[in-house]
Design a protein around this motif. Structure first.
Motif, mmCIF file in Angstrom:
data_model
loop_
_atom_site.group_PDB
_atom_site.id
_atom_site.type_symbol
_atom_site.label_atom_id
_atom_site.label_comp_id
_atom_site.label_asym_id
_atom_site.label_seq_id
_atom_site.Cartn_x
_atom_site.Cartn_y
_atom_site.Cartn_z
ATOM 1 N N LEU A 15 1.442 -3.953 7.616
ATOM 2 C CA LEU A 15 1.125 -3.134 6.449
ATOM 3 C C LEU A 15 -0.248 -2.489 6.575
ATOM 4 O O LEU A 15 -1.242 -3.168 6.853
ATOM 5 N N TRP A 24 0.976 2.197 0.350
ATOM 6 C CA TRP A 24 1.323 1.277 1.439
ATOM 7 C C TRP A 24 2.029 2.078 2.531
ATOM 8 O O TRP A 24 2.820 2.977 2.232
ATOM 9 N N CYS A 26 4.002 1.448 6.558
ATOM 10 C CA CYS A 26 4.395 0.525 7.616
ATOM 11 C C CYS A 26 3.436 0.708 8.795
ATOM 12 O O CYS A 26 3.223 1.840 9.253
ATOM 13 N N TYR A 40 4.386 -3.817 -2.453
ATOM 14 C CA TYR A 40 4.962 -3.070 -1.325
ATOM 15 C C TYR A 40 6.453 -3.365 -1.154
ATOM 16 O O TYR A 40 7.199 -2.578 -0.567
#
Lengths: 118, 691
Positions: A15, A24, A26, A40
């Motif tokens: 994160l 947020w 990836c 998230y």
């Protein structure tokens, strides 16, 4: 060379928080996972798994050496884009998911002001 | 000797022995006038050397206790020693178990307050004090504390303590009394009181304490081991104080607390502000099974932590409860062993923590509650706090200090009875608990057969010593297969072991204490899976001894191998991790599978080579390699088939995306579910609200 505030800060294994958009993301693929002020997990794909799929029972009966699927479920959170497993929770069925990280964005920005992008 | 006026001013008038307020006394007391005056007498270098000497003295005390002790907990250093200011604040400690040293503050402060001016007791040079009361720092009745003042030329300059778990304390069951239903069935509860003067024990008192247990000789010898640890530390500290001068010594001991606080503040400032939550579940309460929730929300703001436990399940009618003075001490291990592992331990940490515990929870039990197994819910709190604090610290220069949660659950056992030498003996089989698996790390697997969650620096039993002392021997001892949380880096596995009763003269009372049978308790982190679950398991009337004698015994590769393939004859029994004491005799076997630590990260990111190495070593099964890690390999050569592995992993990622549901859709279905009613007997309102 003048130091710049990074646009992204890695706050967990998979994160990032984008300080510009306050979202947020990836860490593996950059896919957006929603507002950083929210959980998230709301931006993830979620799956309810029987624990026996992961922890193999050895014997039959009440005590199998594996978690009891009636008492315990594994809730997995995936990145919708790359499928990385961002989080696992072991919860009784129906138990609310945990809002595990609620980071103070303003302090995060202040902390990283002047740091170079990681 | 009369206590100095400046100490009386600080500690005596205000000491409140109300149980709800006791945990406030875990925090450092205000500086005395003398401590303040002599706080800066040493240069930084002199102080650093001084502090190192305290740590060395505490370690020496712990080693003395380990060498002289009889019970497993003492010998395996499942213990702690502490050095305190004259007012009872922890300045240094050796672990073993840090919370033992932290909780040792309460009996010292109680003694100062209650007995310091009582002319029938008083506090003199060479006095020896002892306590087993969980309200005043014993954590649970078996954690017995010896403590002594350090007095130089009539001036109280410090205190020392030595704490360790006693195998039997005369509770309603031998060992830990999981079935206890009230405080009076937990075993010997002794208020902090004097058991010796002038560096000598009162033999009448010590014999009386022994007489309250099933195994008096062990109790008496272990009291003496604790006291020997204290007297060694007192001797060393007196020498140091006499060399430095009492006032300088007093100032420096206190400086350990204040300097510790400064270092804790500095470290906390490096972590991200925010609220970090973790919820874990325990699946029993002692005399019954049922889910209880332990929840913690840790809010970090600047250099302060607020820990809220709202949402934790209610006090239960058995012994998986703790008093409110205990929970804060469980933060010692995540901090002292991980995030502050480079900072000398002191109570300065607790000054930065505010803990809010609602009344009536299993972590704030009433004074009449059974707390014999108080450690179980507090271990769960430690697991939750560990998980939350590691997330707090991820974005910092201290990532190398992080880990997933180490094992919080396990099946430990005890045996009490007449041994093969005709002597009364009691012991704990601490191997599977002290040999639990460590949590996975950011760049490495957790350590196999590491330590229990309560203390990183302790050992498992010495098998030979156990076999000499009890009518049993070890059948096998392995690293538990699949006994850990899977992940990019896996948790460490626990110890998987079994004993067989042998040459039992009459009957041996055997039982277990543990949890985590239906619900694992060492969460993984960042996508890693949790550690394994562990039932109670035993075989009555086995023919293992006959098989060994005939040379036909092929030792199992695991408890799973033994029970799945029925490698010996006998009546196979499976139960909850805590099963009531039963009488065992020759040939009966009990198995204890240690639990492992949580995994770190996505299993599909684990190096395939590490997977086949674990497989070759027997640490994971073929099922785990293929179905969890998605590794294709040649079963003969253990060579990884790289392309096929990549294909399997890509397919699995695609499968996740196909099966996973958007959050709102998932929640809609998820909220319709609930555990069976009998699982929620002790839960409180389900799901209820949490902080």
């Amino acid at each position: 060379m003048a130091e710049q505030t990074p646009t992204k800060v890695q706050v967990a294994e998979y994160l990032d928080i984008n300080l510009g958009t306050e979202t947020w993301e990836c860490n593996k693929c950059g896919h957006g996972l929603g507002a950083a002020t929210q959980n998230y997990k709301e931006g993830c794909l979620i799956r309810d798994r029987s624990p026996e799929e992961i922890h193999q029972p050895i014997i039959e009966g009440e005590y199998t050496f594996a978690p009891d699927p009636g008492w315990c479920r594994i809730v997995e959170c995936y990145c919708p884009n790359c499928g990385v497993l961002i989080d696992t929770e072991y919860l009784p069925p129906g138990h609310p998911l945990t809002h595990d990280m609620e980071i103070d964005i303003e302090q995060l920005k202040a902390k990283h002001a002047g740091n170079e992008e990681k | 000797m009369s206590i100095q006026e400046d100490i009386q001013e600080v500690i005596m008038p205000e000491f409140d022995t109300n149980i709800e307020d006791l945990f406030a006394r875990m925090n450092p007391e205000p500086q005395t006038s003398l401590e303040e005056e002599y706080a800066d007498e040493m240069s930084d270098i002199e102080f650093s050397i001084f502090r190192h000497k305290l740590a060395t003295i505490a370690t020496e005390g712990k080693e003395v206790m380990a060498k002289l002790g009889v019970s497993s907990a003492l010998r395996s250093e499942d213990s702690g020693t502490g050095i305190y200011t004259a007012c009872g604040d922890m300045s240094s400690a050796a672990a073993g178990v840090y919370y033992h040293a932290l909780s040792g503050q309460l009996p010292v402060k109680y003694t100062l307050s209650k007995w310091g001016t009582d002319t029938s007791v008083r506090i003199e040079d060479g006095d020896i004090f002892f306590s087993t009361d969980p309200i005043y720092g014993a954590t649970h009745t078996p954690d017995q504390i010896a403590f002594m003042p350090v007095i130089v030329d009539g001036v109280l300059v410090s205190w020392v303590s030595a704490v360790a778990h006693q195998a039997d304390v005369g509770a309603m069951e031998p060992g830990l009394s999981a079935m206890s239903t009230n405080a009076w069935s937990d075993g010997v509860r002794l208020l902090p009181h004097k058991i010796g003067t002038n560096f000598g024990l009162r033999e009448d008192l010590v014999q009386s304490i022994g007489n309250m247990t099933r195994v008096p000789d062990e109790q008496i010898l272990d009291i003496k081991a604790r006291v020997a640890a204290c007297t060694r530390m007192v001797r060393r500290l007196k020498d140091l104080a006499e060399t430095l001068g009492s006032e300088i010594f007093i100032g420096a001991v206190r400086r350990c607390v204040d300097d510790g606080r400064v270092q804790v503040r500095r470290r906390l400032m490096e972590f991200n502000d925010g609220t970090y939550r973790s919820t874990v579940f325990i699946d029993g309460v002692g005399g019954d099974m049922g889910l209880q929730r332990i929840h913690c929300a840790i809010t970090k703001k600047d250099d302060k932590l607020t820990v809220k436990l709202e949402g934790t399940s209610p006090q239960n009618p058995f012994s998986f409860n703790a008093y409110a003075s205990m929970p804060v001490t469980t933060l010692a291990n995540p901090f002292f062993s991980y995030l502050l592992s480079d900072v000398p331990p002191s109570v300065g940490l607790l000054d930065q923590i505010e803990m809010e515990i609602p009344d009536g929870t299993c972590l704030s039990a009433s004074a009449d509650a059974a707390v014999s197994c108080s450690l179980w819910p507090t271990f769960l709190l430690q697991a939750a706090a560990h998980c939350a604090t590691m997330k707090m610290a991820f974005d910092s220069d201290h990532r190398d200090k992080l880990s997933a949660t180490q094992s919080a659950n396990a099946v430990g056992g005890y045996g009490v009875g007449v041994n093969q030498h005709g002597l009364l003996a009691a012991d704990l089989y601490v191997d599977p608990v002290n040999g639990s698996g460590g949590g996975a790390r950011p760049d490495a697997d957790g350590v196999d057969v590491f330590a229990g969650i309560w203390g990183n620096y302790m050992d498992t039993n010495d098998a030979e010593q156990l076999e000499i002392r009890g009518p049993y021997y070890k059948v096998y001892s392995r690293i538990a297969r699949d006994g850990h949380g899977f992940g990019k880096f896996r948790g460490g596995s626990g110890q998987d072991t079994a004993y067989v009763a042998h040459k039992v003269p009459d009957a041996l009372s055997h039982g277990t204490m543990g949890f985590g049978t239906k619900f694992p308790t060492a969460p993984g982190i960042f996508g890693g899976y949790a550690g394994n679950t562990t039932p109670g398991a035993y075989i009555l009337g086995s023919n293992v001894i006959d098989l060994m004698r005939s040379g036909e015994w092929d030792a199992p590769t695991s408890t799973g191998d033994l029970v799945e393939n029925r490698l010996c004859e006998g009546e196979y029994k499976f139960d909850y991790a805590t099963y009531p004491a039963l009488n065992v005799t020759d040939g009966d076997v009990w198995m204890m599978v240690g639990a492992g630590g949580g995994g770190w990260g996505d299993v599909l990111e684990r190096s395939p080579q590490m997977v086949v190495e674990d497989l070759r070593a027997g640490v994971i099964s073929d099922f785990t390699a293929k179905e969890i890690y998605k590794v294709a390999y040649d079963p003969e050569s253990f060579m990884v088939e790289v392309e096929e592995t990549e294909k399997l992993r890509d397919e699995t990622r695609e499968e996740r995306k196909q099966i996973g549901k958007p959050y709102s859709e998932f929640i809609q279905e998820w909220e319709q579910q609930s555990p069976p009613e009998h699982a929620l007997k002790y839960f409180g309102e389900f799901p209820g609200t949490v902080a």
